[in-house]
Design a protein around this motif. Structure first.
Motif, PDB file in Angstrom:
ATOM      1  N   ASP A  12      88.594  43.028  -7.349  1.00 25.67           N
ATOM      2  CA  ASP A  12      87.823  43.883  -6.461  1.00 25.67           C
ATOM      3  C   ASP A  12      86.570  43.130  -6.019  1.00 25.67           C
ATOM      4  OD1 ASP A  12      86.864  46.000  -5.053  1.00 25.67           O
ATOM      5  OD2 ASP A  12      86.150  47.108  -6.802  1.00 25.67           O
ATOM      6  N   THR A  13      86.433  42.916  -4.721  1.00 23.22           N
ATOM      7  CA  THR A  13      85.301  42.166  -4.206  1.00 23.22           C
ATOM      8  C   THR A  13      84.959  42.664  -2.812  1.00 23.22           C
ATOM      9  OG1 THR A  13      84.528  40.004  -3.462  1.00 23.22           O
ATOM     10  CG2 THR A  13      86.905  40.379  -3.428  1.00 23.22           C
ATOM     11  N   PRO A  14      83.665  42.754  -2.501  1.00 23.35           N
ATOM     12  CA  PRO A  14      83.283  43.207  -1.165  1.00 23.35           C
ATOM     13  C   PRO A  14      83.445  42.128  -0.105  1.00 23.35           C
ATOM     14  CG  PRO A  14      81.333  42.683  -2.454  1.00 23.35           C
ATOM     15  CD  PRO A  14      82.516  42.550  -3.392  1.00 23.35           C
ATOM     16  N   THR A  15      83.681  40.891  -0.522  1.00 27.05           N
ATOM     17  CA  THR A  15      83.797  39.793   0.424  1.00 27.05           C
ATOM     18  C   THR A  15      85.121  39.890   1.181  1.00 27.05           C
ATOM     19  OG1 THR A  15      82.527  38.375  -1.047  1.00 27.05           O
ATOM     20  CG2 THR A  15      83.769  37.298   0.696  1.00 27.05           C
ATOM     21  N   PRO A  16      85.109  39.918   2.508  1.00 23.66           N
ATOM     22  CA  PRO A  16      86.370  39.978   3.260  1.00 23.66           C
ATOM     23  C   PRO A  16      87.159  38.693   3.082  1.00 23.66           C
ATOM     24  CG  PRO A  16      84.530  39.596   4.752  1.00 23.66           C
ATOM     25  CD  PRO A  16      83.937  39.884   3.410  1.00 23.66           C
ATOM     26  N   ILE A  17      88.483  38.804   3.130  1.00 25.80           N
ATOM     27  CA  ILE A  17      89.294  37.594   3.048  1.00 25.80           C
ATOM     28  C   ILE A  17      89.194  36.812   4.350  1.00 25.80           C
ATOM     29  CG2 ILE A  17      91.432  38.665   3.866  1.00 25.80           C
ATOM     30  CD1 ILE A  17      92.885  36.861   1.854  1.00 25.80           C
ATOM     31  N   LEU A  18      88.945  37.506   5.453  1.00 25.38           N
ATOM     32  CA  LEU A  18      88.851  36.849   6.756  1.00 25.38           C
ATOM     33  C   LEU A  18      87.649  37.403   7.500  1.00 25.38           C
ATOM     34  CD1 LEU A  18      91.716  36.002   9.203  1.00 25.38           C
ATOM     35  CD2 LEU A  18      89.640  37.117  10.049  1.00 25.38           C
ATOM     36  N   LYS A  19      86.822  36.489   7.985  1.00 26.68           N
ATOM     37  CA  LYS A  19      85.661  36.882   8.766  1.00 26.68           C
ATOM     38  C   LYS A  19      85.613  36.020  10.025  1.00 26.68           C
ATOM     39  CE  LYS A  19      80.657  37.637   8.442  1.00 26.68           C
ATOM     40  NZ  LYS A  19      80.768  39.099   8.707  1.00 26.68           N
ATOM     41  N   ALA A  20      85.805  36.639  11.156  1.00 27.72           N
ATOM     42  CA  ALA A  20      85.785  35.935  12.441  1.00 27.72           C
ATOM     43  C   ALA A  20      84.604  36.432  13.262  1.00 27.72           C
ATOM     44  CB  ALA A  20      87.083  36.176  13.207  1.00 27.72           C
ATOM     45  N   ASP A  21      83.927  35.505  13.924  1.00 30.53           N
ATOM     46  CA  ASP A  21      82.775  35.865  14.737  1.00 30.53           C
ATOM     47  C   ASP A  21      82.840  35.117  16.070  1.00 30.53           C
ATOM     48  OD1 ASP A  21      80.342  36.922  15.531  1.00 30.53           O
ATOM     49  OD2 ASP A  21      79.158  35.406  14.487  1.00 30.53           O
ATOM     50  N   SER A  22      82.944  35.885  17.134  1.00 24.09           N
ATOM     51  CA  SER A  22      82.938  35.345  18.501  1.00 24.09           C
ATOM     52  C   SER A  22      84.029  34.302  18.722  1.00 24.09           C
ATOM     53  CB  SER A  22      81.561  34.743  18.831  1.00 24.09           C
ATOM     54  OG  SER A  22      80.554  35.726  18.748  1.00 24.09           O
ATOM     55  N   LEU A  23      85.233  34.584  18.221  1.00 21.63           N
ATOM     56  CA  LEU A  23      86.345  33.659  18.466  1.00 21.63           C
ATOM     57  C   LEU A  23      86.710  33.680  19.948  1.00 21.63           C
ATOM     58  CD1 LEU A  23      88.957  33.963  15.587  1.00 21.63           C
ATOM     59  CD2 LEU A  23      87.079  32.354  15.843  1.00 21.63           C
ATOM     60  N   ARG A  24      86.985  32.493  20.464  1.00 21.46           N
ATOM     61  CA  ARG A  24      87.339  32.375  21.872  1.00 21.46           C
ATOM     62  C   ARG A  24      88.370  31.265  22.026  1.00 21.46           C
ATOM     63  NH1 ARG A  24      85.896  29.703  26.760  1.00 21.46           N
ATOM     64  NH2 ARG A  24      85.642  31.145  28.524  1.00 21.46           N
ATOM     65  N   LEU A  25      89.364  31.504  22.872  1.00 23.19           N
ATOM     66  CA  LEU A  25      90.377  30.493  23.154  1.00 23.19           C
ATOM     67  C   LEU A  25      90.650  30.453  24.637  1.00 23.19           C
ATOM     68  CD1 LEU A  25      92.516  28.402  22.289  1.00 23.19           C
ATOM     69  CD2 LEU A  25      94.120  30.308  22.003  1.00 23.19           C
ATOM     70  N   ALA A  26      90.464  29.265  25.215  1.00 22.93           N
ATOM     71  CA  ALA A  26      90.802  29.039  26.617  1.00 22.93           C
ATOM     72  C   ALA A  26      91.686  27.804  26.692  1.00 22.93           C
ATOM     73  CB  ALA A  26      89.548  28.853  27.455  1.00 22.93           C
ATOM     74  N   THR A  27      92.702  27.857  27.544  1.00 22.55           N
ATOM     75  CA  THR A  27      93.608  26.736  27.743  1.00 22.55           C
ATOM     76  C   THR A  27      93.549  26.307  29.206  1.00 22.55           C
ATOM     77  OG1 THR A  27      95.537  28.063  28.366  1.00 22.55           O
ATOM     78  CG2 THR A  27      95.129  27.757  25.998  1.00 22.55           C
ATOM     79  N   GLY A  28      94.385  25.338  29.550  1.00 24.68           N
ATOM     80  CA  GLY A  28      94.451  24.916  30.944  1.00 24.68           C
ATOM     81  C   GLY A  28      94.929  26.006  31.869  1.00 24.68           C
ATOM     82  N   GLN A  29      95.604  27.026  31.306  1.00 21.62           N
ATOM     83  CA  GLN A  29      96.102  28.143  32.113  1.00 21.62           C
ATOM     84  C   GLN A  29      95.085  29.278  32.209  1.00 21.62           C
ATOM     85  OE1 GLN A  29      98.288  26.532  29.763  1.00 21.62           O
ATOM     86  NE2 GLN A  29      98.798  25.383  31.622  1.00 21.62           N
ATOM     87  N   GLY A  30      93.977  29.168  31.458  1.00 20.66           N
ATOM     88  CA  GLY A  30      92.965  30.207  31.537  1.00 20.66           C
ATOM     89  C   GLY A  30      92.549  30.730  30.182  1.00 20.66           C
ATOM     90  N   LEU A  31      91.836  31.836  30.198  1.00 22.64           N
ATOM     91  CA  LEU A  31      91.301  32.450  28.988  1.00 22.64           C
ATOM     92  C   LEU A  31      92.392  33.239  28.268  1.00 22.64           C
ATOM     93  CD1 LEU A  31      88.619  32.956  27.414  1.00 22.64           C
ATOM     94  CD2 LEU A  31      88.378  35.041  28.790  1.00 22.64           C
TER      95      LEU A  31
END
Length: 228
Positions: A12-31
């Protein structure tokens, strides 16, 4: 027989297993996706929802450290994805992504186990115990001699996830729970994935079908971008 590691509930832990902040992905085809921030608790079941083209598959790859070009901050199981991408990949496992990553239809489940063991450098002695444990939790009863391609679409989800736990991982992702499955089958799959999460494995799965989702399920809602 030793209990598979992935069946042991996480502390039992309050720490999240995954924490993402402002993830962004853009490719040659766009956002693909932009400014996505989320905390996912350890041992949670999370649904990524959205229509085709919303970037759900790409997000699964990004959250497991398997997508290049992602900006923003991502920490998985205590590992910074920018500084230690290999550690993030080792802590996570991909069951299937669209039709790009998926067990071979012409292989039996037993052969799929062997192939996945080699691909993941999984411990050979524990591979069958790990597979059978997860298969049991998910309700997969097909004999090991069954060809993956002969399974029902719902059982293909179950098999792909069970294969993904041959090498114990703290987080497993699976794409398209709704692929060729009925609403009732989808509801059963979400319940089954919840049982795996209850045993300490965080599960993130995608769907375009909202009706079958449990009402209290953690969700990441994605919308198609217009810059493609």
């Amino acid at each position: 027989m030793e209990t598979p590691r992935h069946s042991r509930p996480a502390p039992d832990t309050p720490t999240p297993i995954l924490k993402a902040d402002s993830l962004r992905l853009a490719t040659g085809q766009g956002l693909v996706f932009d400014t996505l921030s989320v905390d996912i608790p350890r041992g949670a079941l999370c649904a990524i929802t959205g229509k085709a083209g919303a970037g759900k598959s790409a997000l699964l790859l990004a959250l497991t450290g398997r997508m290049q070009g992602v900006t923003g901050s991502l920490v998985v199981d205590g590992h910074d994805a920018r500084r230690h991408p290999r550690r993030v990949r080792s802590a996570t496992s991909v069951a299937r992504i669209d039709t790009l990553i998926e067990p071979e239809a012409s292989l039996s489940l037993e052969d799929c186990i062997t192939e996945r063991t080699l691909a993941d450098a999984a411990p050979a002695r524990a591979r069958m115990a790990n597979y059978l444990h997860t298969a049991g939790l998910l309700g997969l009863t097909a004999p090991l001699s069954t060809l993956y391609g002969r399974l029902t679409p719902a059982d293909q989800v179950r098999a792909a996830v069970a294969l993904a736990t041959i090498r114990p991982a703290t987080l497993v992702v699976v794409d398209d729970v709704d692929r060729e499955t009925t609403a009732r089958e989808q509801a059963d799959l979400w319940t089954a994935l919840g049982r795996l999460a209850d045993h300490g494995v965080t599960v993130i799965a995608t769907t375009s079908e909202l009706a079958a989702l449990p009402g209290d399920l953690l969700r990441i809602e994605m919308e198609p971008t217009h810059a493609r």
